[in-house]
Design an enzyme around this catalytic site. Sequence first.
Site, PDB file in Angstrom:
ATOM      1  N   ASP A 282       0.852  -1.187   0.000  1.00  0.00           N
ATOM      2  CA  ASP A 282       0.000   0.000   0.000  1.00  0.00           C
ATOM      3  C   ASP A 282       0.890   1.240   0.000  1.00  0.00           C
ATOM      4  O   ASP A 282       1.707   1.432   0.905  1.00  0.00           O
ATOM      5  CB  ASP A 282      -0.899  -0.006   1.244  1.00  0.00           C
ATOM      6  CG  ASP A 282      -2.004   1.026   1.164  1.00  0.00           C
ATOM      7  OD1 ASP A 282      -2.194   1.609   0.083  1.00  0.00           O
ATOM      8  OD2 ASP A 282      -2.675   1.258   2.185  1.00  0.00           O
TER       9      ASP A 282
ATOM     10  N   ASP B 144      -3.102   2.520  -5.867  1.00  0.00           N
ATOM     11  CA  ASP B 144      -2.068   2.563  -4.836  1.00  0.00           C
ATOM     12  C   ASP B 144      -1.931   1.299  -3.994  1.00  0.00           C
ATOM     13  O   ASP B 144      -1.279   1.327  -2.952  1.00  0.00           O
ATOM     14  CB  ASP B 144      -2.323   3.745  -3.901  1.00  0.00           C
ATOM     15  CG  ASP B 144      -3.676   3.675  -3.210  1.00  0.00           C
ATOM     16  OD1 ASP B 144      -4.501   2.841  -3.609  1.00  0.00           O
ATOM     17  OD2 ASP B 144      -3.894   4.456  -2.263  1.00  0.00           O
ATOM     18  N   GLU B 145      -2.492   0.181  -4.437  1.00  0.00           N
ATOM     19  CA  GLU B 145      -2.339  -1.027  -3.636  1.00  0.00           C
ATOM     20  C   GLU B 145      -2.434  -2.285  -4.490  1.00  0.00           C
ATOM     21  O   GLU B 145      -3.078  -2.293  -5.547  1.00  0.00           O
ATOM     22  CB  GLU B 145      -3.336  -1.080  -2.478  1.00  0.00           C
ATOM     23  CG  GLU B 145      -4.787  -1.018  -2.881  1.00  0.00           C
ATOM     24  CD  GLU B 145      -5.726  -1.057  -1.689  1.00  0.00           C
ATOM     25  OE1 GLU B 145      -5.404  -1.739  -0.684  1.00  0.00           O
ATOM     26  OE2 GLU B 145      -6.792  -0.426  -1.768  1.00  0.00           O
TER      27      GLU B 145
END
Length: 336
Positions: free
Chosen positions: A5, A102-103
């Site tokens: 993350d 973002d992950e």
Amino acid sequence: MLHVDLDQFLAAVEVLRRPELRGRPVVVGGDGDPTKRGVVSTASYEARAFGVHSGLPLRTAARRCPDAVFLPVDRQVYEAASSEVMATLREIDAVMEVLGWDEAFLAVDNDDPEATARQIRRRVRESTDLDCTVGIGQNKLQAKLATGFGKPAGVFRLTDQTWFEVLGDRPTDALWGIGHKTAKRLTGMGIDTVAQLAAADPRALAMQLGPTIGPWLVRLAHGQDPSPVVGTPYVARSRSRETTYQHDLDDWDEVRREVVHLAQRVANDVAAEQRPAARIVVKVRYVPFTTRTHGHALGTPTTEVTAIEQAALAALDRFTERRPVRLLGVRAEFAR
């Protein structure tokens, strides 16, 4: 399994573009004007110390942190940064499932996942100048929750053995998959913590919450998650458009016109991707800040503008309250 993350992703990308902002409270949201209506997309850790978080109205963020630097959302720049990070992660010997900008989850097969996690953090930092946190677990649920304990820029591991030690006394909405409404219902049943939920009778919960949801919540509270990491390329499940209005929409004829306009924009997005929509969802945020959604399934998946408009209006007709509106959104969910 590992969950990667990126830390304060949008704000971190903006700081890379503007190094003079490093160490200052940065808030990304709307068009960057905190005097207008809009919500926070991401806040830097310096801004979060003042109680600024994602989803908070920009005006409230400005009151809580008047010295913050407010910046507009720049989707193109974030997508480019995300692509660079994901390309770096694909260099790791692992099955990878991208969750969004973002992950991502990675399934690794080795005896030292901590070493792999540290390697990931180092590679992402070297290739992008961005920091990430890596959570390690025996399944996706554990890895996802572990990330929260490792932030910022750390590594944290959850296992079956440490699960209740770390999470047992925490509220039920600490679990990935339990939101505020479900947690409130559980509290009404005398279940406040993860440990209490784990000790609950699945049959009793099934009677209260449904035959599928009830037992699933108990399994969740035990840290159980059978879902695999899927290595197929990430494909968005929907496309949406929404607008926050600078004046309240009191006239619902105007609301209908705005929904049609948003539906047309969504239909254009759907047609451009050549992926038929199966369901249309309309979001209404009433004044001051109450949000409701209703959906309408299309008889046949389509990219046709008129059908998407009509489905959006059918969803809008399910809203019975005719209160003033501050935000409207239309989302097309793709056929699987």
